[in-house]
Write an enzyme that holds these catalytic residues in place. Structure first.
Site, mmCIF file in Angstrom:
data_model
loop_
_atom_site.group_PDB
_atom_site.id
_atom_site.type_symbol
_atom_site.label_atom_id
_atom_site.label_comp_id
_atom_site.label_asym_id
_atom_site.label_seq_id
_atom_site.Cartn_x
_atom_site.Cartn_y
_atom_site.Cartn_z
ATOM 1 N N ARG A 117 36.904 38.580 49.135
ATOM 2 C CA ARG A 117 35.908 37.947 49.997
ATOM 3 C C ARG A 117 36.624 37.193 51.102
ATOM 4 O O ARG A 117 37.622 36.509 50.857
ATOM 5 C CB ARG A 117 35.009 36.987 49.201
ATOM 6 C CG ARG A 117 33.923 37.685 48.378
ATOM 7 C CD ARG A 117 32.908 38.367 49.278
ATOM 8 N NE ARG A 117 31.811 38.998 48.553
ATOM 9 C CZ ARG A 117 31.794 40.272 48.186
ATOM 10 N NH1 ARG A 117 32.859 41.030 48.416
ATOM 11 N NH2 ARG A 117 30.740 40.780 47.581
ATOM 12 N N GLU A 131 31.217 38.763 59.153
ATOM 13 C CA GLU A 131 31.330 40.215 59.281
ATOM 14 C C GLU A 131 30.223 40.758 60.171
ATOM 15 O O GLU A 131 29.047 40.521 59.904
ATOM 16 C CB GLU A 131 31.280 40.858 57.895
ATOM 17 C CG GLU A 131 32.440 40.439 57.017
ATOM 18 C CD GLU A 131 32.539 41.175 55.695
ATOM 19 O OE1 GLU A 131 31.604 41.951 55.372
ATOM 20 O OE2 GLU A 131 33.537 40.981 54.981
ATOM 21 N N HIS A 181 35.349 46.290 55.610
ATOM 22 C CA HIS A 181 34.749 46.095 54.282
ATOM 23 C C HIS A 181 34.479 47.438 53.603
ATOM 24 O O HIS A 181 33.362 47.720 53.143
ATOM 25 C CB HIS A 181 33.462 45.276 54.390
ATOM 26 C CG HIS A 181 33.134 44.534 53.131
ATOM 27 N ND1 HIS A 181 32.593 43.265 53.117
ATOM 28 C CD2 HIS A 181 33.281 44.870 51.822
ATOM 29 C CE1 HIS A 181 32.409 42.861 51.864
ATOM 30 N NE2 HIS A 181 32.810 43.833 51.060
#
Length: 338
Positions: free
Chosen positions: A256, A285, A304
């Site tokens: 994370r 993000e 990601h």
């Protein structure tokens, strides 16, 4: 029974429907909804995080539904209050961060998740990102694509370190970290493990347990993050912690983004204290246009993707469908959160 299969462009609605049908047959009504993720990044919806879609769409789709199977749909207090027939929500991911668990409990809605569905994929990707950062694979590929045979990357000062013979510190030793540890050991690394919540036997089987995070940082040529994001772990690696790493160390994060102070990381890369870094996750993000991450040297970034391969999508749908089957048969749920 009416079931909502709220899929997206990764765990697709028809994939959820196929796995549900294989598990529970055709005697139940399965309605499909496709959410915009990942073509549109997830975000905060009302009081829940990392969700895709909106409350009004979900309220309409859940009308009369007793079960909701999804990966990214928001399950907020407003939605739970507006879906009185709902009895079970199955989230196709490791943590149900897109569910208001307090509100679900208040409304008598059981919530399950699908732990481990992307552990292998994330572990594989971590190794790939680690090697890409250490061996400067993206830079050399870009040079060759631009028509330049970059011989300078073969010089001692530029070719980068290897895993064999290095000391790699893993922060977190759950389903992903333990897999990464085994792979690194096979490649010849000494693996240090810091996880105050893990079983000591599991730690000893995976590498060398280290009781103090500062000790791990001082000894590690490479550090990889595998911890969950909690109030205690937010900002776990900041300027002080990065300064403890040996000169020329490498940092990798596929867990994370908020575990790592990105400004401190950029400082360490720009000063040359860190040899390289690899990030698949970010505090925001996608990173905003003005982010220093976009110009930091020797930084490999991916959007990601660590937990994304075709096997993961099937795993999530299959584990979720199995939970629905248990629920319909009146059996104990295997992955019940509340």
């Amino acid at each position: 029974m009416r079931i909502l299969a709220a899929g997206d462009h990764f765990v697709a609605p028809d994939l959820l429907t196929r796995e549900l049908t294989a598990e529970i047959g055709t005697d139940h009504s399965i309605e499909e909804l496709r959410l915009p993720w990942p073509l549109t990044p997830f975000g905060r919806v009302a009081e829940v995080d990392e969700a895709s879609g909106d409350e009004d769409t979900m309220l309409t789709a859940l009308r009369g539904a007793e079960v909701c199977v999804t990966q990214m749909a928001p399950v907020t207090r407003k939605i739970l209050e507006g879906a009185p027939d709902l009895r079970l929500v199955v989230i196709g991911r490791g943590g149900p961060v897109n569910v208001n668990l307090d509100a679900a409990k208040e409304h008598g809605v059981q919530v399950c998740n699908t732990p481990g569905r992307n552990a292998a994929a994330t572990a594989e990707y971590t190794l790939g990102l680690m090697l890409a950062a250490m061996r400067r694979i993206p830079e050399t590929s870009a040079a060759l694509a631009a028509g330049r045979w970059a011989g300078e990357f073969y010089t001692y000062d530029n070719c980068g370190p290897g895993i064999d013979g290095s000391t790699v510190g893993l922060i977190g030793c759950g389903a992903v970290g333990s897999r990464v540890a085994r792979a690194l050991t096979a490649l010849g690394a000494q693996v240090l493990l810091y996880d105050p919540y893990a079983d000591q036997r599991v730690l000893r089987e995976s590498g060398e347990p280290v009781a103090d995070l500062d000790d791990l940082l001082r000894r590690s040529d490479v550090v990889s993050l595998h911890a969950r994001l909690t109030p205690e772990t937010r900002g776990l690696l900041g300027a002080r912690e990065l300064a403890l790493l040996p000169e020329g160390a490498v940092v990798v994060n596929c867990a994370r983004g908020a575990l790592l102070d990105e400004e401190a990381l950029c400082d360490a890369l720009e000063s040359g204290r860190l040899a390289a870094a690899g990030l698949d996750v970010f505090a925001v993000e996608p990173p905003p246009p003005g982010s220093r991450l976009r110009t930091a040297p020797r930084l490999v970034m991916t959007p990601h993707l660590a937990g994304a391969n075709t096997s993961v999508a099937h795993n999530a749908a299959r584990i979720a469908a199995a939970e629905v089957g248990r629920f319909l048969r009146g059996e104990p749920l295997a992955h019940r959160v509340i």
